[in-house]
Scaffold this motif. Structure first.
Motif, PDB file in Angstrom:
ATOM      1  N   UNK A   1      19.839  20.495  10.152  1.00 25.57           N
ATOM      2  CA  UNK A   1      20.457  21.562  10.970  1.00 25.57           C
ATOM      3  C   UNK A   1      21.972  21.342  12.008  1.00 25.57           C
ATOM      4  N   UNK A   2      21.707  20.101  12.620  1.00 22.63           N
ATOM      5  CA  UNK A   2      22.843  19.404  13.540  1.00 22.63           C
ATOM      6  C   UNK A   2      23.897  18.206  12.384  1.00 22.63           C
ATOM      7  N   UNK A   3      23.643  17.966  11.498  1.00 28.46           N
ATOM      8  CA  UNK A   3      24.142  16.982  10.837  1.00 28.46           C
ATOM      9  C   UNK A   3      25.200  18.351  10.260  1.00 28.46           C
ATOM     10  N   UNK A   4      24.578  19.758   9.595  1.00 31.19           N
ATOM     11  CA  UNK A   4      25.551  20.689   8.699  1.00 31.19           C
ATOM     12  C   UNK A   4      26.237  21.399  10.246  1.00 31.19           C
TER      13      UNK A   4
ATOM     14  N   UNK B   1      15.946   8.788   9.933  1.00 35.79           N
ATOM     15  CA  UNK B   1      17.413   8.148  10.298  1.00 35.79           C
ATOM     16  C   UNK B   1      18.262   7.445   9.270  1.00 35.79           C
ATOM     17  N   UNK B   2      17.027   5.617   9.207  1.00 30.08           N
ATOM     18  CA  UNK B   2      17.751   4.958   8.622  1.00 30.08           C
ATOM     19  C   UNK B   2      18.173   5.238   7.296  1.00 30.08           C
ATOM     20  N   UNK B   3      17.493   6.386   6.623  1.00 31.30           N
ATOM     21  CA  UNK B   3      17.938   6.324   5.087  1.00 31.30           C
ATOM     22  C   UNK B   3      18.298   7.574   4.775  1.00 31.30           C
ATOM     23  N   UNK B   4      17.456   8.703   5.418  1.00 32.24           N
ATOM     24  CA  UNK B   4      18.062   9.933   4.363  1.00 32.24           C
ATOM     25  C   UNK B   4      19.376  10.517   6.441  1.00 32.24           C
ATOM     26  N   UNK B   5      18.731   9.681   6.879  1.00 35.82           N
ATOM     27  CA  UNK B   5      20.116  10.234   8.025  1.00 35.82           C
ATOM     28  C   UNK B   5      21.399  10.089   7.060  1.00 35.82           C
ATOM     29  N   UNK B   6      21.652   8.890   6.262  1.00 38.79           N
ATOM     30  CA  UNK B   6      22.757   8.262   5.498  1.00 38.79           C
ATOM     31  C   UNK B   6      22.804   9.602   4.512  1.00 38.79           C
ATOM     32  N   UNK B   7      22.357  10.077   3.884  1.00 43.59           N
ATOM     33  CA  UNK B   7      22.230  10.009   2.541  1.00 43.59           C
ATOM     34  C   UNK B   7      22.456  12.285   3.269  1.00 43.59           C
ATOM     35  N   UNK B   8      21.583  12.737   4.387  1.00 43.98           N
ATOM     36  CA  UNK B   8      22.090  14.018   4.610  1.00 43.98           C
ATOM     37  C   UNK B   8      24.160  13.907   5.237  1.00 43.98           C
ATOM     38  N   UNK B   9      24.735  12.861   6.224  1.00 41.25           N
ATOM     39  CA  UNK B   9      25.393  12.953   6.582  1.00 41.25           C
ATOM     40  C   UNK B   9      26.910  12.628   4.914  1.00 41.25           C
ATOM     41  N   UNK B  10      26.732  12.040   4.407  1.00 39.54           N
ATOM     42  CA  UNK B  10      26.961  11.673   3.024  1.00 39.54           C
ATOM     43  C   UNK B  10      27.271  13.604   2.043  1.00 39.54           C
ATOM     44  N   UNK B  11      25.967  13.487   1.923  1.00 35.64           N
ATOM     45  CA  UNK B  11      26.110  14.849   1.454  1.00 35.64           C
ATOM     46  C   UNK B  11      26.980  16.673   1.705  1.00 35.64           C
ATOM     47  N   UNK B  12      26.593  16.389   4.098  1.00 32.39           N
ATOM     48  CA  UNK B  12      27.345  17.145   4.397  1.00 32.39           C
ATOM     49  C   UNK B  12      29.151  16.892   4.502  1.00 32.39           C
ATOM     50  N   UNK B  13      29.331  15.711   4.192  1.00 32.00           N
ATOM     51  CA  UNK B  13      31.048  15.808   4.469  1.00 32.00           C
ATOM     52  C   UNK B  13      31.109  15.273   3.366  1.00 32.00           C
ATOM     53  N   UNK B  14      30.265  15.362   2.256  1.00 27.60           N
ATOM     54  CA  UNK B  14      30.786  14.587   0.832  1.00 27.60           C
ATOM     55  C   UNK B  14      32.274  15.921   1.153  1.00 27.60           C
ATOM     56  N   UNK B  15      32.210  17.264   0.304  1.00 24.63           N
ATOM     57  CA  UNK B  15      33.270  17.798   0.501  1.00 24.63           C
ATOM     58  C   UNK B  15      34.840  17.694   1.127  1.00 24.63           C
TER      59      UNK B  15
END
Length: 280
Positions: free
Chosen positions: A63-66, A108-122
């Motif tokens: 939610x925070x990343x989104x 945080x270290x792994x899935x946090x990176x994936x979350x941010x890339x997915x959210x900011x990818x577009x």
């Protein structure tokens, strides 16, 4: 000078790599989104600059990343670079690792990176921008007591290089920075190792604790020196793939590629307390 870009950096608490990097890039007139779980920890000098926006961002929270991605989009700035810097360490023998703590680290270290890339990818695809993921030379050498942390960074290496291929059709580059040692307060937020009395490593707990507190081992260069070396990896148009930066990174790159495993094991085991255990 590189063209002015809009850059979001995670993990910008005071004195860390993220804060120094954000301040350096802001002084070069780039548009910066400085983020942290607790924005009060972002230094005032950075927060007060007119070309810096502060956003609360917990990479462990979907939610925070989104919400952060939505805030950047609503600001009307096309995001050019996403720098995934947030994360934390964990020093503990593998036999004594607390799985719950290890899961939090990976979150945080792994899935946090994936979350941010997915959210900011577009946004990055729209700008044909860049993802910059901070990794560590610890991800490629077997070092006692940091196996959990090192494995999370090894996962980032693999994810980043795969992502580089998957995003290439859209003109998005992915840089993975393998950082050497650097003088930051990174270990301040790391829990002090607590071993059960039955641990096979209880006898050398003092040594393990010193490694966790960064009181042993090679000392790194200044954060500013490191930041100066990675700025081109973030803003230059021709950067892509894995790069090695910071104190001892060149040495680690050489020894992992050319030295026999037996010699490498001897180097990485030095002063770790393993000899003392072997005498029991």
């Amino acid at each position: 000078m590189a063209k002015r870009q809009t850059i979001l950096i995670t993990g910008c608490s005071a004195d860390g790599i993220g804060a120094v990097l954000a301040l350096t890039l802001a002084k070069q007139q780039h548009r910066i989104f400085a983020t942290a779980r607790d924005t009060s920890k972002i230094p005032f000098e950075l927060r007060s600059l007119p070309n810096v926006s502060v956003i609360a961002l917990d990479v462990s929270s979907k939610e925070s990343v989104a919400e952060a991605a939505e805030a950047v989009e609503e600001a009307g700035h096309c995001l050019d670079v996403l720098v995934n810097n947030a994360g934390f360490g964990y020093t503990m023998p593998i036999l004594d690792v607390d799985i719950d703590k290890a899961q939090n680290l990976y979150n945080a270290n792994v899935w946090g990176v994936v979350r941010t890339v997915q959210a900011f990818g577009p946004q990055l695809i729209k700008s044909k921008g860049r993802v910059v993921n901070m990794s560590s030379v610890g991800s490629v050498v077997n070092t006692p007591w940091i196996g959990t942390y090192a494995s999370s960074k090894a996962a980032i290496n693999s994810i980043s290089e795969t992502l580089r291929l998957e995003l290439s059709p859209f003109g998005v580059s992915v840089v993975t920075i393998l950082l050497g040692t650097v003088a930051t307060p990174f270990h301040v937020n790391e829990p002090i190792p607590v071993l059960p009395e039955t641990s096979y490593y209880a006898k050398i707990l003092k040594t393990i604790t010193k490694w966790a507190k960064n009181e042993l081992g090679p000392k790194g260069g200044s954060t500013q020196e490191l930041v100066n070396s990675i700025v081109p990896d973030i803003v230059a148009s021709n950067r892509n793939g894995i790069v090695w930066r910071g104190s001892y990174s060149g040495i680690i790159r050489f020894v992992t590629g050319w030295l026999p495993v037996s010699i490498l094991d001897m180097m990485m085991s030095q002063d770790q307390g393993l000899d003392e255990l072997a005498k029991v």
